[in-house]
Design a protein around this motif. Structure first.
Motif, PDB file in Angstrom:
ATOM      1  N   PRO A  29       0.814  -1.218   0.000  1.00  0.00           N
ATOM      2  CA  PRO A  29       0.000   0.000   0.000  1.00  0.00           C
ATOM      3  C   PRO A  29       0.848   1.269   0.000  1.00  0.00           C
ATOM      4  CG  PRO A  29      -0.752  -1.527   1.687  1.00  0.00           C
ATOM      5  CD  PRO A  29       0.523  -2.082   1.149  1.00  0.00           C
ATOM      6  N   LEU A  30       1.963   1.215   0.714  1.00  0.00           N
ATOM      7  CA  LEU A  30       2.756   2.444   0.818  1.00  0.00           C
ATOM      8  C   LEU A  30       4.229   2.082   0.909  1.00  0.00           C
ATOM      9  CD1 LEU A  30       3.070   5.498   1.261  1.00  0.00           C
ATOM     10  CD2 LEU A  30       2.736   5.080   3.698  1.00  0.00           C
ATOM     11  N   GLU A  31       4.995   2.646  -0.015  1.00  0.00           N
ATOM     12  CA  GLU A  31       6.431   2.441   0.035  1.00  0.00           C
ATOM     13  C   GLU A  31       7.104   3.803  -0.053  1.00  0.00           C
ATOM     14  OE1 GLU A  31       7.949  -0.059  -3.042  1.00  0.00           O
ATOM     15  OE2 GLU A  31       9.981  -0.017  -2.233  1.00  0.00           O
ATOM     16  N   ILE A  32       7.984   4.042   0.886  1.00  0.00           N
ATOM     17  CA  ILE A  32       8.671   5.337   0.921  1.00  0.00           C
ATOM     18  C   ILE A  32      10.162   5.069   0.854  1.00  0.00           C
ATOM     19  CG2 ILE A  32       9.132   7.392   2.309  1.00  0.00           C
ATOM     20  CD1 ILE A  32       6.421   7.074   3.583  1.00  0.00           C
ATOM     21  N   LYS A  73       1.321  14.303   4.935  1.00  0.00           N
ATOM     22  CA  LYS A  73       1.115  15.269   3.852  1.00  0.00           C
ATOM     23  C   LYS A  73       2.084  15.014   2.701  1.00  0.00           C
ATOM     24  CE  LYS A  73      -0.977  18.873   6.591  1.00  0.00           C
ATOM     25  NZ  LYS A  73      -0.635  19.887   7.596  1.00  0.00           N
ATOM     26  N   ALA A  74       3.300  14.624   3.049  1.00  0.00           N
ATOM     27  CA  ALA A  74       4.286  14.354   2.008  1.00  0.00           C
ATOM     28  C   ALA A  74       3.858  13.151   1.169  1.00  0.00           C
ATOM     29  CB  ALA A  74       5.657  14.112   2.632  1.00  0.00           C
ATOM     30  N   VAL A  75       3.275  12.153   1.831  1.00  0.00           N
ATOM     31  CA  VAL A  75       2.818  10.964   1.110  1.00  0.00           C
ATOM     32  C   VAL A  75       1.792  11.352   0.057  1.00  0.00           C
ATOM     33  CG1 VAL A  75       1.424   8.877   1.356  1.00  0.00           C
ATOM     34  CG2 VAL A  75       3.320   9.289   2.906  1.00  0.00           C
ATOM     35  N   MET A  76       0.922  12.319   0.413  1.00  0.00           N
ATOM     36  CA  MET A  76      -0.134  12.706  -0.525  1.00  0.00           C
ATOM     37  C   MET A  76       0.297  13.805  -1.483  1.00  0.00           C
ATOM     38  SD  MET A  76      -3.509  12.555   1.806  1.00  0.00           S
ATOM     39  CE  MET A  76      -2.822  13.740   2.899  1.00  0.00           C
ATOM     40  N   GLY A  77       1.584  14.146  -1.442  1.00  0.00           N
ATOM     41  CA  GLY A  77       2.066  15.156  -2.368  1.00  0.00           C
ATOM     42  C   GLY A  77       1.591  16.556  -2.034  1.00  0.00           C
ATOM     43  N   GLY A  84      13.932  11.795  -2.463  1.00  0.00           N
ATOM     44  CA  GLY A  84      13.239  10.534  -2.259  1.00  0.00           C
ATOM     45  C   GLY A  84      11.946  10.433  -3.045  1.00  0.00           C
ATOM     46  N   TRP A  85      11.275   9.288  -2.890  1.00  0.00           N
ATOM     47  CA  TRP A  85      10.003   9.092  -3.589  1.00  0.00           C
ATOM     48  C   TRP A  85       9.020   8.307  -2.735  1.00  0.00           C
ATOM     49  CZ3 TRP A  85       9.550   3.926  -3.765  1.00  0.00           C
ATOM     50  CH2 TRP A  85      10.680   3.133  -4.028  1.00  0.00           C
ATOM     51  N   VAL A  86       7.738   8.414  -3.134  1.00  0.00           N
ATOM     52  CA  VAL A  86       6.660   7.723  -2.436  1.00  0.00           C
ATOM     53  C   VAL A  86       5.869   6.941  -3.466  1.00  0.00           C
ATOM     54  CG1 VAL A  86       4.517   8.039  -1.154  1.00  0.00           C
ATOM     55  CG2 VAL A  86       6.454   9.531  -0.686  1.00  0.00           C
ATOM     56  N   GLN A  91       2.623   2.723  -7.455  1.00  0.00           N
ATOM     57  CA  GLN A  91       2.603   3.822  -8.418  1.00  0.00           C
ATOM     58  C   GLN A  91       2.650   5.166  -7.697  1.00  0.00           C
ATOM     59  OE1 GLN A  91      -0.951   2.521 -10.682  1.00  0.00           O
ATOM     60  NE2 GLN A  91       0.309   3.003 -12.457  1.00  0.00           N
ATOM     61  N   PRO A  92       3.011   6.238  -8.420  1.00  0.00           N
ATOM     62  CA  PRO A  92       3.020   7.552  -7.778  1.00  0.00           C
ATOM     63  C   PRO A  92       1.622   7.932  -7.282  1.00  0.00           C
ATOM     64  CG  PRO A  92       4.039   7.665  -9.953  1.00  0.00           C
ATOM     65  CD  PRO A  92       3.477   6.300  -9.813  1.00  0.00           C
ATOM     66  N   TYR A  93       1.578   8.776  -6.270  1.00  0.00           N
ATOM     67  CA  TYR A  93       0.310   9.143  -5.645  1.00  0.00           C
ATOM     68  C   TYR A  93      -0.710   9.648  -6.658  1.00  0.00           C
ATOM     69  CZ  TYR A  93      -3.072  11.453  -2.693  1.00  0.00           C
ATOM     70  OH  TYR A  93      -4.239  11.843  -2.102  1.00  0.00           O
ATOM     71  N   GLN A  94      -0.246  10.491  -7.596  1.00  0.00           N
ATOM     72  CA  GLN A  94      -1.187  11.125  -8.530  1.00  0.00           C
ATOM     73  C   GLN A  94      -1.990  10.105  -9.339  1.00  0.00           C
ATOM     74  OE1 GLN A  94      -1.957  14.229  -8.348  1.00  0.00           O
ATOM     75  NE2 GLN A  94      -0.384  14.526  -6.794  1.00  0.00           N
ATOM     76  N   LYS A  95      -1.439   8.885  -9.479  1.00  0.00           N
ATOM     77  CA  LYS A  95      -2.157   7.867 -10.254  1.00  0.00           C
ATOM     78  C   LYS A  95      -3.061   7.023  -9.369  1.00  0.00           C
ATOM     79  CE  LYS A  95       0.867   7.608 -14.139  1.00  0.00           C
ATOM     80  NZ  LYS A  95       1.613   6.796 -15.084  1.00  0.00           N
TER      81      LYS A  95
END
Lengths: 277, 489
Positions: A29-32, A73-77, A84-86, A91-95
């Motif tokens: 679900p979430l990879e940072i 907040k960073a996770v949701m952009g 770094g990336w989330v 997939q990226p948050y926007q997708k």
């Protein structure tokens, strides 16, 4: 930027390992990875690495200013990342917008705003509707069901200013439920609520977990954290520890999260800011 | 659907009202009486007046709609800064070809307004200064530049009769057909965009963080709203004037905000108030033989606001005052009832009616004060007073209410001592306040939580809800002859 002593940056213990490394990222679900976030050049989160397994109820705990809300907040952009990336389900948050539900802090909005309870819960459907389309009967039905779950249906036509703090929090929760997501990010849902609301929220969080949803919940009360969550994420500007509650909730790690190390890190952060601005 | 019908109506209205707008000047009056002028103004006979009416209505709609958004977004000062910042743009638009070309002025003013908001943005994001200071800075400096330019233009050979000074306080009579076309386009644009993007604008205004997280283009919506706001300000300039145009944004919206708790109703009300204020203001200016329209429009809007402020059913001052007054009267009545109950209780619920003397000594007050309290009870049908016999009798309802208030008091005392560990001699004053506000549901919870206890911390009997509701169980009751069935004063 002066290189930091290595022990200051890297988490000393990260007990959690992905249960099955062969599963592709889509099931995570979430990879940072190596996430750093700064406000006005002053870093508030340093090099966070994290992999949240599905279907867990994760509590994010740490002292004030530890960057708990910032992480969400960073996770949701909502904040620019310094590095770094989330990834959300690979997939990226926007997708993956529709797969993430959000409960912001209650104080973040003006409760005198001219909307009623139903209006607010319907906002949870807007992400599914896209531009131009208005909420349909089906959307209203979903909103009503979500209100029923948080036991706020009788208040559907109330103006939001006429609710108690706990009721307002339940409305926010109902709005997130209406988003029908797979990953929920909740920012201090227990702040300033009555005992009945707290119990109702815990119940709903467990129900979501049973249905395979993943929840990340910012929490500031240590004693209850132990009972509410399966996994804890100890945060103090960096990841101190992440793992099953029974392993992570121990004196030394908590001491490290809430203890004296904070001063060194925040001093360095100040120094970094002065150097770059 | 509703939005589409409104749009249709609007188009029809414009078609009716438009026509040749440049004929007679308002100033050339033939009628003299106020009534004649009113007839002339509202009969739409006069094309110039039609233009004024239409223009005032259009600016009322666009200002009301955009104003609602800036009020709920707490950006009212932004409207003020924006409206002052457009003045240099107006002057430059005029200098473009030295005539009052509406399009050049529109473009110049919009650009100046946007430059103003960008400057505010730049100041707040690069310095430690907060937005209120940045707004103040931009408002004053842009306005100063504008005034200098206007004075320069007035000195030009063609400047004196240019009418540029009309932009300061507004002159609806100076609206020409080109101005009207622009106003129509902008108002239609505002109505269409706000109805199409209503749900996005709503969530972005209420909870921008959530809106962004849900993937809505919040930044674009914000900029779009700002651009529309700039347009609304600029089309209102000619009629309202730079100095007061922000009041036409804020005042109708603020009045609407006090009257409703739903955003779509607020938009509708604000637009209606805007139209009313615009037309009323134009009419007053017309009566005063072409005085500047801006101040009159703002005056009319302020009257609407004053009305909402004073007479609004929920948030109005009068309603609030009335609620407070009736609450304090209720508390007073309940205290009198309680005193009467205590007198009866003191003599074991036996004996004739209560004398005024007994009530007065129980309440530690003069006979006159007690008489007044008693009259309040009688007016509300809670007690009767037998004047010759000098005896007070409670009516059935009064008796019920008296027991309920005593029950609330004693339950709360018991709760405080038992469950919150207050000392028994500390609880009375607390209970004096709480007894009047306990709701039925809370009382039931208290009774349940206290195991339906029958004695308060001081050993006195607590009337139970069941007894009070059905009046058939045990518990203390007044002898039948004490209850004033059929007796009147």
């Amino acid at each position: 930027m002066t290189p930091l002593p290595k022990s200051q940056i890297e988490p000393e213990i990260v007990p959690f390992k992905a249960p099955n490394p062969s599963v592709p990222g889509a099931s995570c679900p979430l990879e940072i990875h190596d996430l750093t976030v700064a406000y006005h050049q002053k870093p508030v989160l340093w090099g966070i690495d994290l992999q949240v397994p599905p279907g867990r109820l994760v509590g994010i705990i740490g002292p004030n200013g530890a960057g708990k809300s910032t992480l969400i907040k960073a996770v949701m952009g909502l904040l620019p990342l310094s590095s770094g990336w989330v990834k959300i389900f690979g997939q990226p948050y926007q997708k993956q917008l529709r797969r993430v539900g959000y409960v912001p802090q209650r104080e973040s909005v003006d409760w005198d705003f001219p909307v009623n309870v139903m209006d607010v819960v319907l906002m949870g459907r807007f992400g599914h509707l896209g531009l131009f389309r208005r909420p349909s009967k089906a959307d209203r039905e979903i909103a009503r069901e979500c209100l029923e779950k948080v036991r706020m249906l009788p208040y559907a036509n109330r103006q939001i200013a006429n609710l108690s703090g706990g009721q307002q929090q339940r409305v926010f929760l109902a709005r997130a439920l209406a988003q029908e997501s797979d990953l929920y990010l909740m920012d201090e849902p227990f702040a300033g609520v009555d005992a009945a609301t707290e119990a109702a929220i815990v119940e709903i969080m467990h129900e979501l977990k049973e249905r395979g949803k993943t929840l990340l919940v910012v929490h500031h009360d240590l004693p209850t954290a132990r009972n509410y969550f399966d996994m804890l994420l100890l945060l103090n500007m960096r990841l101190v520890a992440f793992g099953p509650t029974e392993e992570v909730f121990e004196y030394e790690l908590l001491q490290k999260t809430y203890g004296g190390r904070l001063t060194i890190l925040s001093e360095v952060a100040d120094a970094v800011r002065q150097k770059t601005s | 659907m509703g939005a589409r019908r409104k749009l249709g109506l609007l188009t029809v209205a414009i078609a009716l009202l438009a026509g040749d707008a440049s004929a007679a000047r308002i100033g050339e009056l033939t009628e003299t009486g106020v009534w004649d002028q009113m007839v002339r103004f509202f009969s739409l006979r006069d094309p110039a007046l039609r233009a004024v009416l239409l223009g005032s209505g259009l600016l009322g709609i666009s200002c009301g709609l955009l104003g609602s958004f800036i009020v709920v977004r707490k950006m009212s000062l932004m409207g003020d800064a924006l409206s002052h910042a457009v003045l240099p743009g107006v002057a430059l638009g005029f200098l473009w070809n030295l005539t009052k070309d509406p399009l050049a002025i529109f473009v110049g003013a919009t650009l100046a307004g946007l430059l103003g908001t960008l400057t505010v943005h730049a100041i707040t994001h690069t310095t430690r200064l907060k937005e209120d200071t940045a707004l103040g800075l931009v408002l004053a400096s842009f306005f100063a530049v504008g005034i200098c330019l206007v004075k320069m233009i007035e000195r030009l050979p063609t400047g004196a009769k240019s009418g540029i000074d009309k932009f300061l306080f507004g002159q609806a009579a100076a609206l020409n057909s080109q101005d009207l076309q622009l106003m129509t386009v902008v108002t239609l644009l505002a109505v269409v965009l706000i109805s199409v993007f209503y749900k996005e604008l709503l969530v972005c205004s209420f909870d921008p963080g959530f809106a962004r997280a849900a993937g809505l283009p919040t930044r674009m919506l914000h900029h779009g709203l700002m651009l529309l706001l700039a347009f609304a300000v600029v089309i209102a300039l000619q009629a309202v004037g730079v100095v007061l145009v922000s009041a036409m944004l804020i005042t109708p919206a603020a009045a609407a905000y006090l009257l409703t708790d739903r955003m779509h109703r607020m938009l509708f009300l604000a637009a209606t108030f805007g139209v009313a204020a615009g037309i009323l203001g134009a009419f007053m200016s017309f009566l005063g033989n072409n005085l500047p329209t801006g101040p009159f429009m703002v005056l009319a809007a302020s009257m609407v606001f004053a009305g909402a402020f004073l007479f609004g059913p929920r948030h109005g001052t009068l309603a609030r005052w009335w609620r407070q007054r009736s609450r304090s009267r209720r508390v007073e009545r309940e205290n009198t009832l309680k005193a009467l109950f205590h007198v009866l209780e003191g003599r074991g619920f036996v004996g004739e009616g209560i004398t005024l003397q007994e009530l007065a000594s129980r309440r530690h007050e003069t006979l006159e004060e007690s008489r007044e309290r008693l009259h309040a009870l009688c007016r509300n049908g809670l007690a009767t007073f037998d004047e010759p016999g000098e005896a007070i009798y409670l009516t059935p309802e009064g008796w019920q209410r008296a027991r309920a208030i005593v029950r609330n008091h004693r339950l709360w005392e018991l709760y405080l001592t038992n469950q919150v560990n207050f000392a028994a001699d500390h609880v009375h004053d607390e209970a004096e306040e709480i007894e009047h506000v306990l709701g039925e549901e809370v009382v039931r919870q208290l009774e349940r939580g206290l195991d339906y206890a029958t004695r308060d911390p001081h050993g006195k009997v607590i009337p139970s809800t069941a007894d009070i509701m059905h009046d058939d169980g045990g518990g203390p009751r007044p002898p039948k002859d004490l209850v004033g069935y059929g007796k009147t004063t």
